[in-house]
Write an enzyme that holds these catalytic residues in place. Structure first.
Site: not given
Ligand code: DGP
Length: 108
Positions: A29-30, A90-92, A97
């Site tokens: 996760d980023i 909280g889904q973004s 995933h």
């Molecule tokens: P959610 O909020 O449950 O939809 O989780 C989305 C997650 O995805 C959040 O924890 C940050 C991660 N994320 C968003 N953009 C990127 C990206 O470009 N690369 C990576 N590795 N993670 C990302």
């Protein structure tokens, strides 16, 4: 479709890949919220885990298996697997995933 996780699956934007199967990939996760924070993602696009369960149950099982293997590899074995489903939960990113999180990395 402008989907960031589809672009990661396609190799169009970088990610720290940790594992892969025929159906799923896993990457860091980023913005990690715990010492271990891994995303497990189906290679095909489904908007959330509920859609994935109905549209590709084999893919959902594969995703959970990949996440469990990585949790065993990177943590002491205690971990959380969570799926935010819907904007108010909280889904973004609207590509299904699972979040594998753990605050007990294996080497501690
Ligand atoms: P959610 O909020 O449950 O939809 O989780 C989305 C997650 O995805 C959040 O924890 C940050 C991660 N994320 C968003 N953009 C990127 C990206 O470009 N690369 C990576 N590795 N993670 C990302």
């Amino acid at each position: 479709m402008d989907c960031i996780f589809c672009k990661i699956v396609a190799g169009q934007i970088p990610a720290t890949l940790l594992g892969e199967t025929e159906h799923s990939i896993a990457f860091k996760d980023i913005s990690p919220r715990q010492p271990i924070h891994i995303l497990v993602v189906p290679k095909t696009h489904h908007s959330n885990v509920a859609d994935l369960a109905f549209e590709d149950p084999t893919g959902l099982v594969d995703l959970v298996q990949l996440g469990s293997k990585l949790a065993a590899e990177y943590s002491t074995g205690s971990f959380r697997l969570s799926f935010n489903t819907g904007i108010e939960a909280g889904q973004s990113v609207f590509h299904a995933h699972g979040h594998i999180t753990s605050n007990t990395p294996k080497n501690q």
